[in-house]
Design an enzyme around this catalytic site. Structure first.
Site, PDB file in Angstrom:
ATOM      1  N   ILE A 156       0.436  -1.023  -0.217  1.00  0.00           N
ATOM      2  CA  ILE A 156      -0.046  -0.096   0.122  1.00  0.00           C
ATOM      3  C   ILE A 156       1.251   1.049   0.134  1.00  0.00           C
ATOM      4  CG2 ILE A 156      -2.166  -1.007   1.212  1.00  0.00           C
ATOM      5  CD1 ILE A 156      -1.122  -0.047   4.023  1.00  0.00           C
ATOM      6  N   PRO A 157       0.078   2.365  -0.543  1.00  0.00           N
ATOM      7  CA  PRO A 157       1.045   3.992  -0.414  1.00  0.00           C
ATOM      8  C   PRO A 157       1.271   4.655   0.822  1.00  0.00           C
ATOM      9  CG  PRO A 157      -0.818   3.935  -1.877  1.00  0.00           C
ATOM     10  CD  PRO A 157      -1.456   2.125  -1.046  1.00  0.00           C
ATOM     11  N   LYS A 182       2.375  -4.825   3.494  1.00  0.00           N
ATOM     12  CA  LYS A 182       2.947  -4.875   3.191  1.00  0.00           C
ATOM     13  C   LYS A 182       2.818  -2.226   3.180  1.00  0.00           C
ATOM     14  CE  LYS A 182       7.174  -1.866   1.200  1.00  0.00           C
ATOM     15  NZ  LYS A 182       7.288  -0.819   1.516  1.00  0.00           N
ATOM     16  N   GLY A 235       0.212   2.860  -6.435  1.00  0.00           N
ATOM     17  CA  GLY A 235       2.198   3.282  -6.472  1.00  0.00           C
ATOM     18  C   GLY A 235       2.176   3.481  -7.394  1.00  0.00           C
ATOM     19  N   THR A 237       3.372   3.963 -11.304  1.00  0.00           N
ATOM     20  CA  THR A 237       3.525   2.815 -12.458  1.00  0.00           C
ATOM     21  C   THR A 237       4.764   2.614 -13.022  1.00  0.00           C
ATOM     22  OG1 THR A 237       1.636   4.802 -13.410  1.00  0.00           O
ATOM     23  CG2 THR A 237       3.919   3.276 -15.283  1.00  0.00           C
ATOM     24  N   GLU A 258      -3.263  -0.713  -9.165  1.00  0.00           N
ATOM     25  CA  GLU A 258      -3.725   0.665  -8.785  1.00  0.00           C
ATOM     26  C   GLU A 258      -2.257   1.371  -9.129  1.00  0.00           C
ATOM     27  OE1 GLU A 258      -4.386   4.436  -8.049  1.00  0.00           O
ATOM     28  OE2 GLU A 258      -5.721   4.058  -6.303  1.00  0.00           O
ATOM     29  N   CYS A 292      -2.806  10.242  -6.815  1.00  0.00           N
ATOM     30  CA  CYS A 292      -3.063   9.240  -8.314  1.00  0.00           C
ATOM     31  C   CYS A 292      -3.964   9.939  -9.202  1.00  0.00           C
ATOM     32  CB  CYS A 292      -2.944   7.906  -8.224  1.00  0.00           C
ATOM     33  SG  CYS A 292      -5.129   7.381  -6.921  1.00  0.00           S
ATOM     34  N   GLU A 389       3.634  12.784 -13.959  1.00  0.00           N
ATOM     35  CA  GLU A 389       2.502  13.195 -12.474  1.00  0.00           C
ATOM     36  C   GLU A 389       3.756  13.446 -11.620  1.00  0.00           C
ATOM     37  OE1 GLU A 389      -0.151   9.946 -10.807  1.00  0.00           O
ATOM     38  OE2 GLU A 389       1.854   9.274 -10.928  1.00  0.00           O
ATOM     39  N   ILE A 390       3.258  14.923 -11.373  1.00  0.00           N
ATOM     40  CA  ILE A 390       3.917  15.752 -10.223  1.00  0.00           C
ATOM     41  C   ILE A 390       3.565  15.332  -8.744  1.00  0.00           C
ATOM     42  CG2 ILE A 390       3.820  18.073  -9.513  1.00  0.00           C
ATOM     43  CD1 ILE A 390       3.056  19.230 -12.204  1.00  0.00           C
TER      44      ILE A 390
END
Length: 490
Positions: A156-157, A182, A235, A237, A258, A292, A389-390
């Site tokens: 997971i992020p 994790k 997270g 790409t 995702e 995201c 993606e910033i």
């Protein structure tokens, strides 16, 4: 309001027990507001993942308490977990803000509240997952079973730690799987606390295991493990590529991803301009821009472009940045130095590429990882800030003339996570919603999420869907059972 939360759990959670890492190593988790270390957390790696997988396998054995549990009782446990999170709502919101830096009011009103709803939603699904009887030809009885996949690895992020944990655990446990998770190394604290609540709720040992650690070690061990049947990841790409490659090198495990996005937010001249400006501001700046699906390509019709830019700049300048525990603060710090530096580099690229910096563009304050709300106008499609993606508080506003042009430009991307359109013309809304290649399209709104509605992306924004009934499909295998019968009657 109370001060920062006390940290209660920092070790690895396996088999409903807390343990140090096999290596004895720890890593720091830091406060993004100051850059100071909050605490040291046990650093899991391959050896710890192996132990966690063994515990999960034992929990998933035939005739184990978990495998023989009634589906309705799985739902009861998920409901109990939701109740415990609700009991500790305020503490978890403080802990999330301490570790992640997002405003406390967002942690409390959005992250924790939606987490509770997600667990309760999937608690309700637990005893409603079933197969079919199928009238195949001949003297046979055919039916299907929806069986759990088995040991599931979940990574997971850091941008929505509690909520992303719920998006993963809810459907996985609802379907009867066992999990090795994790959490992001930047934000492990709430994931570990929820693990303690899962034990308190009554989940059997080994059903949920949480191994904090780094991506190249603990994350890679999960992705490559021959005894993990599925991996689910949220997270970047870039890391999504690595996980797919690891799945291919190992056991061709089921993969749900995702990933990133560069979502078009399209504003037509016939919109309600005040609402569109505020919605576009929220679409980009919410969660410090660390979403995201952020509306990071704001396309505005030519006839209202200048006025839209003017009002957007005024709104960005009013955005309150500061201590996330303060009630009036809208924006906290970025999560860490790495993200801060990446965003500042992209801001500099926008200046060099010829975009007009309307406001912001610099550090806010002299400590922590705060960045001023930043707006660029005159952005063109070939600029880095229009393509990459910033993941920060940087709004890019672009101009278009026709509906055909904006559809083509919106789809000119490697991503496809989300999109939005602002218009009072229902025909335009439907045309855009059907033409744009994205997993979610909002009309006259943005960032509306429900655990009942599926979420996921096209192209390099990922594969599979999370949430809703669709999310259950990612966590079960369908088995056909065909039985010979003496005769058949309709």
């Amino acid at each position: 309001m109370a001060g920062p939360a006390e940290v209660k759990y920092t070790k690895i959670f396996i088999n409903n027990e807390w343990r140090d890492s096999v290596s004895g190593k720890t890593f720091p988790t830091t406060n993004p507001c100051t850059g100071d270390v909050i605490c040291q957390v046990a650093e899991g790696d391959k050896a710890d993942v192996n132990i966690a997988v063994k515990a999960a396998q034992d929990a998933f054995k035939l005739n184990s308490p978990w495998r023989t549990m009634d589906a309705s009782d799985r739902g009861r446990l998920l409901g109990k977990l939701a109740d415990l999170i609700e009991r500790d709502h305020e503490y978890l919101a403080h802990l999330e803000t301490l570790d992640n830096g997002k405003p406390y009011k967002d942690s409390f009103n959005a992250d924790v509240a939606l987490t509770i709803k997600c667990y309760r939603y999937y608690a309700g699904w637990s005893d409603k997952i079933h197969g079919k009887t199928i009238p195949i030809d001949g003297d046979h009885f055919c039916y299907t079973r929806h069986e759990p996949i088995g040991v599931v690895g979940q990574i997971i992020p850091w941008n929505f730690p509690l909520l992303m944990q719920a998006w993963k655990l809810g459907p996985a446990l609802c379907c009867g799987n066992v999990v090795v998770m994790k959490p992001a190394e930047q934000t492990p604290l709430t994931a570990l606390y929820v693990a303690s609540l899962a034990k308190e709720a009554g989940f059997p040992p080994g059903v949920l295991n949480v191994v904090p650690g780094y991506g190249p070690t603990a994350g890679a061990a999960i992705s490559e493990h021959m005894d993990i049947a599925k991996v689910a990841f949220t997270g970047s790409t870039e890391v999504g590529h690595l996980i797919m490659q690891a799945a291919g090198r190992s056991n061709l495990k089921n993969v749900t991803l995702e990933l990133g996005g560069k979502s078009p937010n399209i504003v037509f001249a016939d919109c309600n301009l005040d609402e569109a400006v505020e919605t576009a501001h929220f679409a980009l700046f919410f969660n410090q821009g660390q979403c995201c699906c952020a509306g990071s390509r704001t396309f505005v019709e030519e006839s209202i472009y200048d006025e839209f830019v003017k009002r957007s700049v005024e709104r960005a300048k009013k955005r309150k940045v500061g201590d996330p525990l303060a009630g009036d603060v809208e924006q906290g710090p970025q999560v860490d130095q790495e993200q801060f530096s990446k965003i500042m580099d992209l801001i500099e690229s926008g200046k060099k590429d010829g975009a007009k910096l309307e406001c912001g563009g610099d550090r806010h304050g002299d400590k922590g990882f705060f960045i001023q709300p930043t707006v660029f106008s005159g952005v063109t499609d070939e600029m880095r800030i229009a393509k990459e993606e910033i993941f920060g508080p940087v709004q890019q506003i672009m101009k278009f003339k026709t509906i055909e042009e904006v559809i083509e430009r919106a789809n000119r991307t490697i991503y496809g996570l989300a999109a939005a359109v602002h218009t009072t013309d229902i025909n335009k809304a439907i045309q855009l919603a059907h033409a744009v290649r994205a997993g979610t399209v909002w009309v006259n709104t943005y960032d509306v999420f429900s655990c009942m509605a599926p979420f996921g992306g096209y192209q390099m924004s990922g594969s599979g869907r999370e949430l809703g009934e669709y999310g259950l499909q990612q966590y079960s295998e369908v088995k056909s059972v065909i039985i010979k019968t003496p005769t058949k009657n309709s």
